[in-house]
Write a protein that holds these residues in place. Sequence first.
Motif, PDB file in Angstrom:
ATOM      1  N   GLU A 111     -40.906 -45.124  28.228  1.00 50.19           N
ATOM      2  CA  GLU A 111     -39.660 -45.296  27.474  1.00 50.19           C
ATOM      3  C   GLU A 111     -39.319 -44.045  26.657  1.00 50.19           C
ATOM      4  N   ALA A 112     -40.346 -43.328  26.238  1.00 50.62           N
ATOM      5  CA  ALA A 112     -40.129 -42.133  25.415  1.00 50.62           C
ATOM      6  C   ALA A 112     -39.355 -41.060  26.175  1.00 50.62           C
ATOM      7  N   PHE A 113     -39.505 -41.047  27.504  1.00 53.79           N
ATOM      8  CA  PHE A 113     -38.844 -40.018  28.317  1.00 53.79           C
ATOM      9  C   PHE A 113     -37.335 -40.274  28.476  1.00 53.79           C
ATOM     10  N   LYS A 114     -36.883 -41.455  28.094  1.00 53.11           N
ATOM     11  CA  LYS A 114     -35.448 -41.751  28.196  1.00 53.11           C
ATOM     12  C   LYS A 114     -34.614 -40.872  27.269  1.00 53.11           C
ATOM     13  N   LEU A 115     -35.279 -40.263  26.304  1.00 52.48           N
ATOM     14  CA  LEU A 115     -34.576 -39.355  25.387  1.00 52.48           C
ATOM     15  C   LEU A 115     -34.007 -38.147  26.129  1.00 52.48           C
ATOM     16  N   PHE A 116     -34.606 -37.848  27.321  1.00 53.36           N
ATOM     17  CA  PHE A 116     -34.190 -36.663  28.072  1.00 53.36           C
ATOM     18  C   PHE A 116     -33.087 -36.966  29.089  1.00 53.36           C
ATOM     19  N   GLU A 117     -32.568 -38.200  29.098  1.00 52.12           N
ATOM     20  CA  GLU A 117     -31.564 -38.561  30.096  1.00 52.12           C
ATOM     21  C   GLU A 117     -30.279 -37.743  29.941  1.00 52.12           C
ATOM     22  N   GLN A 118     -29.930 -37.406  28.709  1.00 57.04           N
ATOM     23  CA  GLN A 118     -28.709 -36.645  28.474  1.00 57.04           C
ATOM     24  C   GLN A 118     -28.889 -35.154  28.767  1.00 57.04           C
ATOM     25  N   ASP A 119     -30.110 -34.670  28.519  1.00 62.63           N
ATOM     26  CA  ASP A 119     -30.390 -33.252  28.757  1.00 62.63           C
ATOM     27  C   ASP A 119     -31.689 -33.150  29.573  1.00 62.63           C
ATOM     28  N   ASN A 120     -31.560 -33.421  30.858  1.00 64.28           N
ATOM     29  CA  ASN A 120     -32.724 -33.523  31.755  1.00 64.28           C
ATOM     30  C   ASN A 120     -33.329 -32.137  32.015  1.00 64.28           C
ATOM     31  N   PRO A 121     -34.601 -31.924  31.624  1.00 69.17           N
ATOM     32  CA  PRO A 121     -35.227 -30.606  31.804  1.00 69.17           C
ATOM     33  C   PRO A 121     -35.888 -30.420  33.175  1.00 69.17           C
ATOM     34  N   LEU A 122     -35.887 -31.471  33.991  1.00 68.54           N
ATOM     35  CA  LEU A 122     -36.592 -31.411  35.282  1.00 68.54           C
ATOM     36  C   LEU A 122     -35.765 -30.664  36.335  1.00 68.54           C
ATOM     37  N   ASN A 123     -36.432 -30.271  37.389  1.00 70.05           N
ATOM     38  CA  ASN A 123     -35.771 -29.590  38.517  1.00 70.05           C
ATOM     39  C   ASN A 123     -35.399 -30.593  39.598  1.00 70.05           C
ATOM     40  N   ASP A 124     -34.370 -30.244  40.371  1.00 63.84           N
ATOM     41  CA  ASP A 124     -34.144 -30.953  41.626  1.00 63.84           C
ATOM     42  C   ASP A 124     -35.311 -30.616  42.550  1.00 63.84           C
ATOM     43  N   VAL A 125     -35.635 -31.560  43.414  1.00 62.41           N
ATOM     44  CA  VAL A 125     -36.833 -31.378  44.253  1.00 62.41           C
ATOM     45  C   VAL A 125     -36.513 -31.654  45.718  1.00 62.41           C
ATOM     46  N   LEU A 126     -37.101 -30.862  46.594  1.00 62.38           N
ATOM     47  CA  LEU A 126     -37.089 -31.137  48.029  1.00 62.38           C
ATOM     48  C   LEU A 126     -38.480 -31.627  48.413  1.00 62.38           C
ATOM     49  N   VAL A 127     -38.551 -32.851  48.967  1.00 61.74           N
ATOM     50  CA  VAL A 127     -39.833 -33.431  49.372  1.00 61.74           C
ATOM     51  C   VAL A 127     -40.019 -33.163  50.866  1.00 61.74           C
ATOM     52  N   VAL A 128     -41.034 -32.404  51.194  1.00 59.31           N
ATOM     53  CA  VAL A 128     -41.259 -31.958  52.573  1.00 59.31           C
ATOM     54  C   VAL A 128     -42.515 -32.611  53.137  1.00 59.31           C
ATOM     55  N   LYS A 129     -42.398 -33.139  54.360  1.00 55.33           N
ATOM     56  CA  LYS A 129     -43.553 -33.683  55.075  1.00 55.33           C
ATOM     57  C   LYS A 129     -43.710 -32.923  56.386  1.00 55.33           C
ATOM     58  N   THR A 130     -44.955 -32.641  56.742  1.00 56.64           N
ATOM     59  CA  THR A 130     -45.221 -31.903  57.981  1.00 56.64           C
ATOM     60  C   THR A 130     -45.567 -32.869  59.111  1.00 56.64           C
ATOM     61  N   LYS A 131     -45.397 -32.398  60.341  1.00 55.80           N
ATOM     62  CA  LYS A 131     -45.733 -33.221  61.510  1.00 55.80           C
ATOM     63  C   LYS A 131     -47.226 -33.504  61.545  1.00 55.80           C
ATOM     64  N   ASN A 132     -47.998 -32.484  61.241  1.00 56.33           N
ATOM     65  CA  ASN A 132     -49.450 -32.613  61.169  1.00 56.33           C
ATOM     66  C   ASN A 132     -49.866 -32.316  59.731  1.00 56.33           C
ATOM     67  N   PRO A 133     -50.481 -33.285  59.027  1.00 55.42           N
ATOM     68  CA  PRO A 133     -50.834 -33.082  57.617  1.00 55.42           C
ATOM     69  C   PRO A 133     -51.652 -31.820  57.346  1.00 55.42           C
ATOM     70  N   THR A 134     -52.451 -31.390  58.326  1.00 56.62           N
ATOM     71  CA  THR A 134     -53.285 -30.209  58.116  1.00 56.62           C
ATOM     72  C   THR A 134     -52.464 -28.919  58.048  1.00 56.62           C
ATOM     73  N   ASP A 135     -51.183 -29.004  58.420  1.00 58.39           N
ATOM     74  CA  ASP A 135     -50.305 -27.828  58.346  1.00 58.39           C
ATOM     75  C   ASP A 135     -49.672 -27.671  56.969  1.00 58.39           C
ATOM     76  N   THR A 136     -49.976 -28.598  56.069  1.00 63.20           N
ATOM     77  CA  THR A 136     -49.343 -28.615  54.749  1.00 63.20           C
ATOM     78  C   THR A 136     -49.528 -27.286  54.015  1.00 63.20           C
ATOM     79  N   MET A 137     -50.743 -26.756  53.992  1.00 59.02           N
ATOM     80  CA  MET A 137     -51.020 -25.531  53.244  1.00 59.02           C
ATOM     81  C   MET A 137     -50.220 -24.349  53.789  1.00 59.02           C
ATOM     82  N   ASN A 138     -50.203 -24.208  55.126  1.00 57.53           N
ATOM     83  CA  ASN A 138     -49.476 -23.083  55.729  1.00 57.53           C
ATOM     84  C   ASN A 138     -47.976 -23.167  55.480  1.00 57.53           C
ATOM     85  N   VAL A 139     -47.428 -24.386  55.596  1.00 58.33           N
ATOM     86  CA  VAL A 139     -45.991 -24.572  55.360  1.00 58.33           C
ATOM     87  C   VAL A 139     -45.653 -24.272  53.905  1.00 58.33           C
TER      88      VAL A 139
END
Length: 297
Positions: A111-139
């Motif tokens: 609930e304390a984080f609701k104070l940031f709703e008007q001035d959100n300090p977070l970044n937009d994010v792109l969530v990426v998934k790989t075809k093979n999980p072991t390729d995660t580090m290289n990607v």
Amino acid sequence: MKARTLRRHFKESLKSLARNGWMTFASASAVTVTLILVGVFFVIMMNLNKVATTLEEEVEIRVHIDVAANEQDRKVLERKIEHIPEVKTVQFSPKEKELNNMIESFGEDGEAFKLFEQDNPLNDVLVVKTKNPTDTMNVAKKIEKMNYAAKVKYGQGKIEKLFSVINFSRNVGLVLIVGLLFTAMFLISNTIKITIMARRKEIEIMRLVGATNSFIRWPFFLEGLWLGILGAILPIILISTSYRYVYDYLEPKLRGNFMELLEFNPFVFQVSGLLLLMGALIGIWGSLMSVRKFLKV
């Protein structure tokens, strides 16, 4: 082969099992003990593999977009990531959604984080998934070099250890199962060999009267089949019953968690069919290997 001859072989194989009661019991018991061990290891390894696969599917790369990037810049970055061959999906998560997820994850404390709703300090994010999980580090390393990728997170250090443990567990499980199967074949072969040695005169007489190797081999082939099937019955019952108990006890406790057990149906029926097939093949192999030396000219 004529049907009458095949019926004769079936009758002879069953009579032989009855005549050599103790040896039948010893051979079937060797199969039983081995298949119980194989079955238990197989059930454990398949469930561990499901957990490992679920963990692998949860692995993702979170690309924090630079706050200086506009909508067009974000789309360009997204397209570049999508064009990486190892990438499976790319999802955009706006900073408002990121803040809501943070609030929900902390429960009442969030609930304390609701104070940031008007001035959100977070970044937009792109969530990426790989075809093979072991390729995660290289990607992730490729994405780090792209413009407007302010920060790239994928659990660096922990992911490498996770994949290492998963691969080690899978390899150890495979080696143990294969080792147990070869042990079973060795035990069955030697046990059946003792039975056949006690009947070597019978084999010699059959050869003297002109019986072919195939004619002599068939009853032993069927004996091995029956021994394998008999030896598989108890493991199937024990493992099916035990897994039903374990599944009913643990499944409600693990529900909603990534550590889910394989469903009783059809998993247990698949395991039962596999154990039956293994028992039959081990019995047949043991019989054929044991009788072979007595059929050499």
